[in-house]
Design an enzyme around this catalytic site. Structure first.
Site, PDB file in Angstrom:
ATOM      1  CB  SER A   1       5.881  -3.036  11.115  1.00 48.69           C
ATOM      2  OG  SER A   1       4.619  -3.678  11.114  1.00 48.69           O
TER       3      SER A   1
ATOM      4  CG  MET B   1      -1.829  -1.582   3.788  1.00 50.75           C
ATOM      5  SD  MET B   1      -0.800  -2.861   4.499  1.00 50.75           S
ATOM      6  CE  MET B   1      -0.569  -2.177   6.122  1.00 50.75           C
TER       7      MET B   1
ATOM      8  CG  MET C   1       3.809  -1.199  -0.409  1.00 50.43           C
ATOM      9  SD  MET C   1       3.999  -1.219   1.392  1.00 50.43           S
ATOM     10  CE  MET C   1       3.823  -2.964   1.773  1.00 50.43           C
TER      11      MET C   1
ATOM     12  CG  ASP D   1       6.139  -1.708   5.096  1.00 51.63           C
ATOM     13  OD1 ASP D   1       6.599  -2.647   5.750  1.00 51.63           O
ATOM     14  OD2 ASP D   1       4.962  -1.291   5.217  1.00 51.63           O
TER      15      ASP D   1
ATOM     16  CG  HIS E   1       5.156   0.933   9.705  1.00 50.36           C
ATOM     17  ND1 HIS E   1       5.212   1.911   8.736  1.00 50.36           N
ATOM     18  CD2 HIS E   1       4.490  -0.104   9.145  1.00 50.36           C
ATOM     19  CE1 HIS E   1       4.613   1.475   7.636  1.00 50.36           C
ATOM     20  NE2 HIS E   1       4.163   0.244   7.861  1.00 50.36           N
TER      21      HIS E   1
ATOM     22  CG  HIS F   1       1.313   1.117   5.520  1.00 49.45           C
ATOM     23  ND1 HIS F   1       2.052  -0.042   5.318  1.00 49.45           N
ATOM     24  CD2 HIS F   1       0.704   1.392   4.336  1.00 49.45           C
ATOM     25  CE1 HIS F   1       1.879  -0.443   4.068  1.00 49.45           C
ATOM     26  NE2 HIS F   1       1.070   0.399   3.453  1.00 49.45           N
TER      27      HIS F   1
ATOM     28  CG  ASP G   1       1.687  -2.279   8.965  1.00 51.30           C
ATOM     29  OD1 ASP G   1       1.880  -1.565   7.959  1.00 51.30           O
ATOM     30  OD2 ASP G   1       2.589  -2.876   9.568  1.00 51.30           O
TER      31      ASP G   1
ATOM     32  CG  MET H   1      -3.614  -4.483   7.336  1.00 52.00           C
ATOM     33  SD  MET H   1      -2.884  -6.121   7.326  1.00 52.00           S
ATOM     34  CE  MET H   1      -1.155  -5.709   7.249  1.00 52.00           C
TER      35      MET H   1
HETATM   36  C1  DX5 Z   1       2.867  -5.492   5.283  1.00 48.83           C
HETATM   37  C2  DX5 Z   1       3.071  -4.372   6.247  1.00 48.83           C
HETATM   38  C3  DX5 Z   1       4.400  -4.323   6.860  1.00 48.83           C
HETATM   39  C4  DX5 Z   1       4.767  -5.533   7.669  1.00 48.83           C
HETATM   40  C5  DX5 Z   1       6.230  -5.723   7.504  1.00 48.83           C
HETATM   41  O1  DX5 Z   1       1.689  -5.301   4.601  1.00 48.83           O
HETATM   42  O2  DX5 Z   1       2.848  -3.147   5.605  1.00 48.83           O
HETATM   43  O3  DX5 Z   1       4.604  -3.128   7.599  1.00 48.83           O
HETATM   44  O4  DX5 Z   1       4.468  -5.438   9.034  1.00 48.83           O
HETATM   45  O5  DX5 Z   1       6.602  -6.907   8.105  1.00 48.83           O
HETATM   46  P1  DX5 Z   1       8.000  -7.588   7.836  1.00 48.83           P
HETATM   47  O6  DX5 Z   1       9.045  -6.614   8.234  1.00 48.83           O
HETATM   48  O7  DX5 Z   1       7.946  -8.804   8.696  1.00 48.83           O
HETATM   49  O8  DX5 Z   1       8.049  -7.909   6.360  1.00 48.83           O
HETATM   50 ZN    ZN Z   2       3.398  -1.283   6.621  1.00 52.94          ZN
END
Ligand code: DX5
Ligand code: ZN
Length: 211
Positions: A12, A68, A137, A171, A35, A66, A37, A39
């Site tokens: 990620s 969010m 998650m 994740d 990956h 992903h 993310d 948001m």
């Molecule tokens: C959290 C994300 C993850 C995050 C994971 O909401 O979806 O993908 O980047 O980070 P680590 O591996 O540091 O927990």
């Molecule tokens: Zn993620």
């Protein structure tokens, strides 16, 4: 003998230095996916990046998105246009999960659904045959560097008992130790942000998650 599943690693980029994004991305070329993310500061209490940033990523890794965000349907066309491989939408982010899964597939991408820690696996039981992947998650979404929530392990085991073929992604809080627990529970795709990008030797960190 049961077939040994191939473990896929998806770093990620949430925890990278975005000032040198493509250098950071190049450092994890030995992984399988990347990956991403997204948001929006509404579905989760954090804001990351969107399509204008993803567009400039140079990599041969499969782009694993992903979402969010609220209204995930608004992002699908653009993600397809830039060649995203798989899209994960949150169960909690839409009233029309089945319709959205269809849309993702119509755009030629792999369809995946994410479940927050408090969302039970049973809620997606009926649509498992329509999905390419499920994301369990193991933290509450929104931030990198959080602690792994053990509840995820029993959800992975239960999901694997329901479907022996579906890809199970996990994740949040993944490191060498939690990766092993998740692999043993039946997960195939391990997402890791801080564990990989904070490591001096990223190639080694990636390999340590596979075995
Ligand atoms: C959290 C994300 C993850 C995050 C994971 O909401 O979806 O993908 O980047 O980070 P680590 O591996 O540091 O927990
Ligand atoms: Zn993620």
């Amino acid at each position: 003998m049961p077939k040994k599943r191939k473990i896929l690693i998806s770093p990620s980029i949430l925890s990278v230095n975005f000032g040198q994004l493509n250098r950071e991305v190049a450092s994890v070329a030995s992984a399988d996916m990347l990956h991403l993310d997204l948001m929006d500061h509404h579905f989760v209490p954090n804001l990351s990046f969107g399509v204008p940033v993803i567009k400039h990523i140079k990599t041969k890794l499969l782009l694993d998105c992903h979402l969010m965000v609220e209204n995930p349907e608004l992002y699908l066309e653009e993600l397809a246009e830039i060649g995203v491989y798989s899209v994960t939408i949150h169960y909690e982010a839409t009233k029309h999960l089945h319709r959205l899964i269809d849309r993702i597939k119509e755009f030629g991408m792999k369809a995946s659904v994410a479940l927050n820690p408090a969302t039970p696996v049973d809620l997606i039981k009926d649509i498992l045959p329509d999905l390419d992947m499920v994301l369990i998650m193991s933290v509450n979404p929104g931030f990198g560097g959080q602690r792994f929530i053990d509840l995820a392990v029993k959800k992975i085991k239960y999901l694997r008992s329901l479907d022996k073929d579906i890809l199970i992604q996990v994740d949040g809080g993944i490191n060498q130790e939690t990766a092993k627990i998740c692999r043993n529970a039946g997960a195939d795709v391990l997402v890791a942000g801080s564990y990989i990008f904070n490591a001096k030797d990223k190639v080694k960190a990636i390999e340590s998650l596979r075995k």
